[in-house]
Design an enzyme around this catalytic site. Structure first.
Site, PDB file in Angstrom:
ATOM      1  N   GLU A 183       0.829  -1.215   0.000  1.00 25.91           N
ATOM      2  CA  GLU A 183       0.000   0.000   0.000  1.00 25.91           C
ATOM      3  C   GLU A 183       0.857   1.256   0.000  1.00 25.91           C
ATOM      4  OE1 GLU A 183      -2.054  -0.436   3.713  1.00 25.91           O
ATOM      5  OE2 GLU A 183      -3.327  -2.063   2.997  1.00 25.91           O
ATOM      6  N   PRO A 184       1.724   1.431  -0.987  1.00 21.51           N
ATOM      7  CA  PRO A 184       2.552   2.634  -0.969  1.00 21.51           C
ATOM      8  C   PRO A 184       1.736   3.877  -1.318  1.00 21.51           C
ATOM      9  CG  PRO A 184       2.919   1.415  -3.002  1.00 21.51           C
ATOM     10  CD  PRO A 184       1.964   0.591  -2.179  1.00 21.51           C
ATOM     11  N   ARG A 189       2.552  19.996   6.356  1.00 25.85           N
ATOM     12  CA  ARG A 189       3.609  19.129   6.892  1.00 25.85           C
ATOM     13  C   ARG A 189       4.687  19.874   7.694  1.00 25.85           C
ATOM     14  NH1 ARG A 189       6.640  16.185   4.656  1.00 25.85           N
ATOM     15  NH2 ARG A 189       6.291  14.355   5.919  1.00 25.85           N
ATOM     16  N   CYS A 200      -2.189  33.756  10.214  1.00 22.74           N
ATOM     17  CA  CYS A 200      -1.884  34.485  11.449  1.00 22.74           C
ATOM     18  C   CYS A 200      -1.453  33.565  12.574  1.00 22.74           C
ATOM     19  CB  CYS A 200      -3.105  35.305  11.840  1.00 22.74           C
ATOM     20  SG  CYS A 200      -3.555  36.410  10.510  1.00 22.74           S
ATOM     21  N   TYR A 211       0.485  13.961   0.831  1.00 22.61           N
ATOM     22  CA  TYR A 211       0.072  14.608   2.077  1.00 22.61           C
ATOM     23  C   TYR A 211       0.172  16.130   1.971  1.00 22.61           C
ATOM     24  CZ  TYR A 211       0.575   9.753   3.348  1.00 22.61           C
ATOM     25  OH  TYR A 211       0.475   8.386   3.357  1.00 22.61           O
TER      26      TYR A 211
HETATM   27  N1  LLP Z   1      -1.376   1.932   4.535  1.00 22.84           N
HETATM   28  C1  LLP Z   1      -1.833   2.364   5.705  1.00 22.84           C
HETATM   29  C2  LLP Z   1      -2.699   1.491   6.510  1.00 22.84           C
HETATM   30  C3  LLP Z   1      -1.478   3.655   6.181  1.00 22.84           C
HETATM   31  O1  LLP Z   1      -1.938   4.079   7.342  1.00 22.84           O
HETATM   32  C4  LLP Z   1      -0.646   4.471   5.375  1.00 22.84           C
HETATM   33  C5  LLP Z   1      -0.278   5.824   5.821  1.00 22.84           C
HETATM   34  C6  LLP Z   1      -0.207   3.971   4.145  1.00 22.84           C
HETATM   35  C7  LLP Z   1      -0.581   2.697   3.752  1.00 22.84           C
HETATM   36  C8  LLP Z   1       0.667   4.762   3.215  1.00 22.84           C
HETATM   37  O2  LLP Z   1       1.882   5.081   3.788  1.00 22.84           O
HETATM   38  P1  LLP Z   1       3.008   5.770   2.881  1.00 22.84           P
HETATM   39  O3  LLP Z   1       3.454   4.763   1.867  1.00 22.84           O
HETATM   40  O4  LLP Z   1       2.419   6.979   2.255  1.00 22.84           O
HETATM   41  O5  LLP Z   1       4.081   6.116   3.848  1.00 22.84           O
HETATM   42  N2  LLP Z   1       0.446  12.799   6.918  1.00 22.84           N
HETATM   43  C9  LLP Z   1       1.707  12.136   7.200  1.00 22.84           C
HETATM   44  C10 LLP Z   1       1.708  10.690   6.768  1.00 22.84           C
HETATM   45  C11 LLP Z   1       0.594   9.866   7.349  1.00 22.84           C
HETATM   46  C12 LLP Z   1       0.624   8.425   6.902  1.00 22.84           C
HETATM   47  C13 LLP Z   1      -0.597   7.704   7.350  1.00 22.84           C
HETATM   48  N3  LLP Z   1      -0.715   6.348   6.901  1.00 22.84           N
HETATM   49  C14 LLP Z   1       2.844  12.920   6.551  1.00 22.84           C
HETATM   50  O6  LLP Z   1       2.584  13.936   5.917  1.00 22.84           O
HETATM   51  O7  LLP Z   1       4.004  12.546   6.695  1.00 22.84           O
END
Ligand code: LLP
Length: 421
Positions: free
Chosen positions: A275-276, A314, A346, A375
């Protein structure tokens, strides 16, 4: 690698000069590169081949329907965490058989939606959720394919707000309880156990935590098979990190990640799902903004830009670093000047960077925040009644607005004044 390069002294998205988009759309805006999205998706499919697999894009990182369609048309699956995201995946033309439903708090309504529209599997995170899903499916005369998300108690060694695999996090079922919960799942009506799911965190910059977790998943697979469960799918989650700076970061490559997956779980004969999110979308997007003012402060100069924390949360939320580059390439050997790069909101927290060396910039100049595809737009808000900014998709020399900036009328008309006033 991405497709945002200087050509003839101007930063381009693929073959489109960013000032052309700015002139038509206005700043700030997000811009995404089709070629980068496609390439990043393909890196994962290549890394997992020849294992049977499905790369499920984590929609939460970038959920514009046009982007989902780029990936869906290549055969990607989607990882969704809400009814809203499920609807987006369907709107992009992705069949239910390629949609995985994750998330720690799925409602009965969301379960019904996915069972009616079709779903590859639910990644179930607790016993109460499992029982609710059984009730909903049975009441519909349906069967819900499930994997249980197990919490392997592994330290992902990432920012605490995005680590999910330790036992004190809210996610998943403690690995020690897994056998008991699988036994219950097998007894419940309307439930078909198909696999195991794990996701330990996001922006991981080393393979070891993944390897520890996947090794535990492999052991659990054997144990559960011994208990009589037909474990045929492993969902290994997302989380592979990306370089946020051009210089000193080298997170593992998808190819090495794939090799590690083969090493840890490849012998089990399972179909592999991953799940990337960030690795596919992060460096496929820029946030483009213009300088409103250059303000001299006490011992520092502020670059006040027209993007703010509501557009890209972020930095204020996680202290995250985003490279900021001028859209017009500076002449070689131009001396750098330090700026605090801030938005108009602000709050002092509306700061993108402190003491950031940049080439001299002045009012009206365009700057681009790199690595903003993941994000970014999805976490935006209308704080300070700043309209959500447009999203633009580029393919070769073409670009299209894939989400328009709302008008102030649209924003104001969402509020209603009670009749008693
Ligand atoms: N699968 C599940 C169950 C997840 O909770 C997430 C991310 C992913 C896949 C995807 O992860 P990735 O490959 O994108 O790392 N807002 C934060 C990141 C939150 C990630 C939440 N879950 C940021 O801006 O760093």
């Amino acid at each position: 690698m991405d497709h945002f390069l200087y050509k003839n002294g101007t930063l381009h998205a693929e073959d489109v000069p960013l000032p052309d988009i700015a002139a038509q759309v206005g700043t700030p805006f997000y811009v995404y590169s089709t070629a980068t999205l496609e390439r990043h998706y393909q890196l994962f499919t290549e890394a997992l081949s020849p294992l049977p697999h499905l790369v499920c894009f984590a929609i939460k990182s970038l959920s514009n329907i046009a982007v989902l369609k780029v990936l869906g048309d290549l055969g990607a699956g989607m990882d969704v965490v809400s009814g809203g995201e499920y609807r987006r995946a369907k709107a992009a033309g992705v069949p239910g058989s390629r949609i995985v439903f994750s998330g720690v708090g799925k409602t009965r309504e969301e379960m019904r939606l996915a069972l009616e529209g079709g779903v590859r599997q639910f990644n179930v995170e607790s016993e109460p959720e499992l029982r609710a899903l059984s009730e909903v499916a049975a009441s519909m005369g349906a069967t819900a394919p499930i994997a249980l998300r197990i919490n392997p108690d592994v330290d992902a060694k990432t920012h605490e707000k995005i680590a999910t695999g330790k036992k004190d996090n809210k996610f998943g079922i403690p690995i020690d309880r897994a056998r008991a919960v699988y036994a219950e799942a097998a007894r419940l009506p309307g439930i078909d156990v198909v696999g195991i799911d794990v996701h330990i965190g996001s922006q991981l910059t080393a393979l070891e935590p993944f390897e520890l977790a996947f090794t535990k998943v492999a052991e659990l697979t054997e144990t559960l098979r011994g208990d009589g469960h037909n474990i045929r799918r492993l969902d290994l989650g997302g989380g592979l990190g990306i370089p946020y700076t051009r210089s000193n970061e080298a997170p593992p490559l998808p190819l090495d990640y794939g090799a590690m997956i083969k090493r840890t779980v490849g012998h089990l004969g399972c179909e592999i799902e991953i799940e990337p999110g960030r690795l596919i979308s992060g460096n496929a997007g820029l946030l483009v903004s213009s300088v409103i003012y250059v303000k001299q402060g006490e011992g520092r100069d502020f670059l006040i830009v027209d993007a703010a924390m509501n557009d890209l949360a972020r930095p204020s939320m996680y202290g995250a670093h985003h490279d900021i580059v001028p859209v017009v390439e500076p002449a070689p050997a131009t001396a750098a000047q330090e700026f605090d790069v801030v938005g108009p909101v602000c709050e002092t927290g509306d700061t993108f960077a402190r003491h950031r060396p940049l080439t001299p910039l002045s009012e009206g100049d365009l700057v681009a925040f790199r690595s903003a595809g993941a994000y970014g737009a999805v976490m935006a808000s209308e704080y300070n009644t700043r309209p959500l900014i447009p999203e633009v998709l580029v393919k070769g020399d073409q670009f299209a607005v894939i989400r328009a900036r709302p008008s102030f009328d649209e924003i104001l008309n969402r509020d209603t004044i009670p009749t008693w006033m």
